[in-house]
Write a protein that holds these residues in place. Sequence first.
Motif, PDB file in Angstrom:
ATOM      1  N   ARG A 118     -30.815   9.968  -5.680  1.00  0.00           N
ATOM      2  CA  ARG A 118     -30.845  11.436  -5.690  1.00  0.00           C
ATOM      3  C   ARG A 118     -29.430  11.906  -6.003  1.00  0.00           C
ATOM      4  O   ARG A 118     -28.526  11.787  -5.179  1.00  0.00           O
ATOM      5  CB  ARG A 118     -31.287  11.970  -4.323  1.00  0.00           C
ATOM      6  CG  ARG A 118     -31.727  13.413  -4.404  1.00  0.00           C
ATOM      7  CD  ARG A 118     -31.511  14.132  -3.125  1.00  0.00           C
ATOM      8  NE  ARG A 118     -30.110  14.154  -2.781  1.00  0.00           N
ATOM      9  CZ  ARG A 118     -29.647  14.433  -1.576  1.00  0.00           C
ATOM     10  NH1 ARG A 118     -30.456  14.676  -0.602  1.00  0.00           N
ATOM     11  NH2 ARG A 118     -28.343  14.439  -1.323  1.00  0.00           N
ATOM     12  N   ALA A 119     -29.234  12.364  -7.218  1.00  0.00           N
ATOM     13  CA  ALA A 119     -27.886  12.737  -7.644  1.00  0.00           C
ATOM     14  C   ALA A 119     -27.971  13.750  -8.776  1.00  0.00           C
ATOM     15  O   ALA A 119     -28.986  13.863  -9.466  1.00  0.00           O
ATOM     16  CB  ALA A 119     -27.133  11.497  -8.117  1.00  0.00           C
ATOM     17  N   GLU A 120     -26.885  14.490  -8.935  1.00  0.00           N
ATOM     18  CA  GLU A 120     -26.808  15.540  -9.957  1.00  0.00           C
ATOM     19  C   GLU A 120     -26.067  14.975 -11.171  1.00  0.00           C
ATOM     20  O   GLU A 120     -24.948  14.470 -11.030  1.00  0.00           O
ATOM     21  CB  GLU A 120     -26.032  16.715  -9.342  1.00  0.00           C
ATOM     22  CG  GLU A 120     -25.753  17.865 -10.256  1.00  0.00           C
ATOM     23  CD  GLU A 120     -26.907  18.849 -10.332  1.00  0.00           C
ATOM     24  OE1 GLU A 120     -27.693  18.944  -9.369  1.00  0.00           O
ATOM     25  OE2 GLU A 120     -27.020  19.504 -11.377  1.00  0.00           O
ATOM     26  N   LEU A 121     -26.671  15.083 -12.320  1.00  0.00           N
ATOM     27  CA  LEU A 121     -26.021  14.597 -13.539  1.00  0.00           C
ATOM     28  C   LEU A 121     -24.783  15.433 -13.833  1.00  0.00           C
ATOM     29  O   LEU A 121     -24.846  16.666 -13.843  1.00  0.00           O
ATOM     30  CB  LEU A 121     -27.000  14.700 -14.715  1.00  0.00           C
ATOM     31  CG  LEU A 121     -26.435  14.415 -16.089  1.00  0.00           C
ATOM     32  CD1 LEU A 121     -26.075  12.944 -16.243  1.00  0.00           C
ATOM     33  CD2 LEU A 121     -27.426  14.820 -17.173  1.00  0.00           C
ATOM     34  N   GLU A 122     -23.653  14.749 -14.071  1.00  0.00           N
ATOM     35  CA  GLU A 122     -22.429  15.491 -14.383  1.00  0.00           C
ATOM     36  C   GLU A 122     -21.964  15.249 -15.807  1.00  0.00           C
ATOM     37  O   GLU A 122     -21.516  16.177 -16.478  1.00  0.00           O
ATOM     38  CB  GLU A 122     -21.320  15.087 -13.401  1.00  0.00           C
ATOM     39  CG  GLU A 122     -21.526  15.688 -12.018  1.00  0.00           C
ATOM     40  CD  GLU A 122     -20.903  14.855 -10.911  1.00  0.00           C
ATOM     41  OE1 GLU A 122     -20.231  13.842 -11.209  1.00  0.00           O
ATOM     42  OE2 GLU A 122     -21.099  15.206  -9.746  1.00  0.00           O
ATOM     43  N   ALA A 123     -22.040  13.998 -16.268  1.00  0.00           N
ATOM     44  CA  ALA A 123     -21.543  13.702 -17.611  1.00  0.00           C
ATOM     45  C   ALA A 123     -22.177  12.420 -18.133  1.00  0.00           C
ATOM     46  O   ALA A 123     -22.676  11.601 -17.360  1.00  0.00           O
ATOM     47  CB  ALA A 123     -20.021  13.541 -17.567  1.00  0.00           C
ATOM     48  N   VAL A 124     -22.134  12.273 -19.464  1.00  0.00           N
ATOM     49  CA  VAL A 124     -22.589  11.023 -20.092  1.00  0.00           C
ATOM     50  C   VAL A 124     -21.465  10.561 -21.017  1.00  0.00           C
ATOM     51  O   VAL A 124     -20.893  11.371 -21.751  1.00  0.00           O
ATOM     52  CB  VAL A 124     -23.881  11.244 -20.921  1.00  0.00           C
ATOM     53  CG1 VAL A 124     -24.292   9.959 -21.626  1.00  0.00           C
ATOM     54  CG2 VAL A 124     -25.021  11.754 -20.045  1.00  0.00           C
ATOM     55  N   SER A 134     -23.231  12.809  -9.372  1.00  0.00           N
ATOM     56  CA  SER A 134     -22.715  12.970  -8.000  1.00  0.00           C
ATOM     57  C   SER A 134     -21.585  11.977  -7.726  1.00  0.00           C
ATOM     58  O   SER A 134     -21.601  11.233  -6.740  1.00  0.00           O
ATOM     59  CB  SER A 134     -23.846  12.808  -6.974  1.00  0.00           C
ATOM     60  OG  SER A 134     -24.777  13.836  -7.135  1.00  0.00           O
ATOM     61  N   ALA A 135     -20.638  11.932  -8.623  1.00  0.00           N
ATOM     62  CA  ALA A 135     -19.408  11.130  -8.520  1.00  0.00           C
ATOM     63  C   ALA A 135     -19.620   9.617  -8.668  1.00  0.00           C
ATOM     64  O   ALA A 135     -18.669   8.850  -8.627  1.00  0.00           O
ATOM     65  CB  ALA A 135     -18.655  11.434  -7.234  1.00  0.00           C
ATOM     66  N   ALA A 136     -20.865   9.154  -8.857  1.00  0.00           N
ATOM     67  CA  ALA A 136     -21.102   7.718  -9.070  1.00  0.00           C
ATOM     68  C   ALA A 136     -21.187   7.453 -10.566  1.00  0.00           C
ATOM     69  O   ALA A 136     -21.610   8.325 -11.335  1.00  0.00           O
ATOM     70  CB  ALA A 136     -22.396   7.297  -8.397  1.00  0.00           C
ATOM     71  N   THR A 137     -20.768   6.244 -10.983  1.00  0.00           N
ATOM     72  CA  THR A 137     -20.890   5.886 -12.398  1.00  0.00           C
ATOM     73  C   THR A 137     -21.997   4.845 -12.532  1.00  0.00           C
ATOM     74  O   THR A 137     -21.972   3.817 -11.851  1.00  0.00           O
ATOM     75  CB  THR A 137     -19.550   5.318 -12.923  1.00  0.00           C
ATOM     76  OG1 THR A 137     -18.561   6.329 -12.721  1.00  0.00           O
ATOM     77  CG2 THR A 137     -19.614   4.982 -14.398  1.00  0.00           C
ATOM     78  N   ILE A 138     -22.958   5.147 -13.399  1.00  0.00           N
ATOM     79  CA  ILE A 138     -24.128   4.262 -13.523  1.00  0.00           C
ATOM     80  C   ILE A 138     -24.227   3.804 -14.981  1.00  0.00           C
ATOM     81  O   ILE A 138     -24.249   4.637 -15.896  1.00  0.00           O
ATOM     82  CB  ILE A 138     -25.418   5.016 -13.117  1.00  0.00           C
ATOM     83  CG1 ILE A 138     -25.241   5.624 -11.711  1.00  0.00           C
ATOM     84  CG2 ILE A 138     -26.629   4.082 -13.150  1.00  0.00           C
ATOM     85  CD1 ILE A 138     -26.325   6.597 -11.319  1.00  0.00           C
ATOM     86  N   PRO A 139     -24.292   2.473 -15.200  1.00  0.00           N
ATOM     87  CA  PRO A 139     -24.360   1.987 -16.584  1.00  0.00           C
ATOM     88  C   PRO A 139     -25.793   2.051 -17.130  1.00  0.00           C
ATOM     89  O   PRO A 139     -26.752   2.108 -16.364  1.00  0.00           O
ATOM     90  CB  PRO A 139     -23.939   0.520 -16.440  1.00  0.00           C
ATOM     91  CG  PRO A 139     -24.359   0.147 -15.053  1.00  0.00           C
ATOM     92  CD  PRO A 139     -24.285   1.381 -14.217  1.00  0.00           C
ATOM     93  N   TYR A 140     -25.896   2.065 -18.454  1.00  0.00           N
ATOM     94  CA  TYR A 140     -27.238   2.008 -19.058  1.00  0.00           C
ATOM     95  C   TYR A 140     -27.179   1.273 -20.386  1.00  0.00           C
ATOM     96  O   TYR A 140     -26.113   1.205 -21.026  1.00  0.00           O
ATOM     97  CB  TYR A 140     -27.816   3.421 -19.249  1.00  0.00           C
ATOM     98  CG  TYR A 140     -27.126   4.270 -20.313  1.00  0.00           C
ATOM     99  CD1 TYR A 140     -27.431   4.129 -21.668  1.00  0.00           C
ATOM    100  CD2 TYR A 140     -26.152   5.205 -19.974  1.00  0.00           C
ATOM    101  CE1 TYR A 140     -26.789   4.898 -22.645  1.00  0.00           C
ATOM    102  CE2 TYR A 140     -25.520   5.977 -20.927  1.00  0.00           C
ATOM    103  CZ  TYR A 140     -25.846   5.817 -22.273  1.00  0.00           C
ATOM    104  OH  TYR A 140     -25.212   6.567 -23.228  1.00  0.00           O
TER     105      TYR A 140
END
Length: 453
Positions: A118-124, A134-140
């Motif tokens: 549960r987090a708010e998208l900030e940037a890609v 929400s300040a976390a970095t998630i790879p894809y």
Amino acid sequence: MKRVGKLALAAGAVAGGVALKRALEPEPRYEVWERRPFRDFEKKVLIVGGGFGGYTAAKELCRLTERREDVGVMVVSRENYFTFWPMLAGIISSGIESRNVAQPIRRALIRHGASFRRAELEAVDPQQQTVRASAATIPYDHLVLALGASPAYFGIPGVEEHAISIRGISAGEEIRNRVIERYEETTLARGEVPDSKLTFVVIGGGATGVETAAELHTLVRKTLAPDYPNIDPRRVRIVLVDANPEVLKEIDPSLRKLARKKLAQLDVEVRNNVRAREITAEKVVLNDGTEILSENVIWTAGSRASESLANLPFDHDERRGLATDACLRVRGYTNVWGIGDCAANTSSDGSPVPPNAQAAVQMGRAVARNVLAALDGREPEPFTYRSAGQLVEIGSEYAVNDVMGLKFSGLLASLFWRATYLYKLESPQSRLRIGLDWFLDLFTDPAVTQIRR
Ligand SMILES: Cc1cc2nc3c(=O)[nH]c(=O)nc-3n(C[C@H](O)[C@H](O)[C@H](O)COP(=O)(O)OP(=O)(O)OC[C@H]3O[C@@H](n4cnc5c(N)ncnc54)[C@H](O)[C@@H]3O)c2cc1C
């Protein structure tokens, strides 16, 4: 004495039943099991937005990769539920409870095999192939954007400050609470309140506006009537303002006519061919120069692609959303996809895909297949939208439906509306609770409370 005996017997039976159930039921065991972290999967599919489109895409991808060890799926979404928008208007009259419109997704996704944040998208960052949320970095490896829509106000002064707009589940509660607030004020003032307090203006004559006006009617004439015997419900004015020559411009003209007749029966005043020019705390000013004195305005007149797109480095049109190709890929990328209300997708025949739930669900399934094709080095396929029709409920016992060209209205249509959306709900508990509430409503009027925040 006889009655006391019966009561004691009933209480004993219930206590015995509970004790027996406890004795037979094993202690619940909550196992903590090691889930493979998303970042450890060889092929990572990240879906941002857990609504109709995103949730369907995740479910479908999990189904298609059930037997594979290499593909991991994660959904990142602002809330841990998805809003079942078609039932939102029902919250206004208390016919449907908010918690049943909020469909929980965390557990459902985990059971399907996906991860959830549960987090708010900030940037890609498309170069690094990461998302910040929400300040976390998630790879894809592949990114699916399914961010939905935001209300559009067309620069009309006063809308944001003075109107309630349908942004989420809380809007249904806010509208209901507003009516109760006005009723309490009217009761305290022994009815000596200006008419503007009891005039409700719904702006926008699409399905959402029509359903909202009808639910307001049910709230006032049915649900609240026993609680406020001193207020004549006919004093409440419900006005529906629509810029088009007729309401429900998206449905067949024969159904439109029936809808107009039904709204007239519900004493909803429909004003066509006019737009709101300004909204203040006391009135709505229309573009033909007339004014409606009202301290209660509800805005349903426009929506646009999600505002969150503004922070992303992808081509998009502010109103229609992400620029995509026929296979739902975001322009300029082979591993970023856009679906649902946040993307300007076209069907394979070149026509624009409408912003509705059935289209988002179809795109969710299609993007899952296409992402998998891309991961496996196959060509993705163009998307084809197939409309199954349209259902609009007007109050609790009437609907106008167009199902694969078959047009029908009235009580039967309303039952069809209910059966269809009950079936489409994701949570079995919500399905049961809503079905039970509708059944009980046949015998009792729902009681309403105002929970103030
Ligand atoms: C009141 C109302 C009634 C409707 N009734 C009907 C109907 O009867 N029939 C019909 O077919 N359609 C209906 N629609 C339209 C339909 O609901 C939408 O077309 C559909 O929900 C689109 O699906 P989506 O996945 O694009 O967006 P949504 O279902 O809205 O999902 C978007 C998701 O993205 C998440 N999100 C957004 N921004 C961010 C962010 N920055 N970070 C993280 N997460 C984010 C949201 O929390 C949400 O989970 C209705 C719409 C409304 C508003």
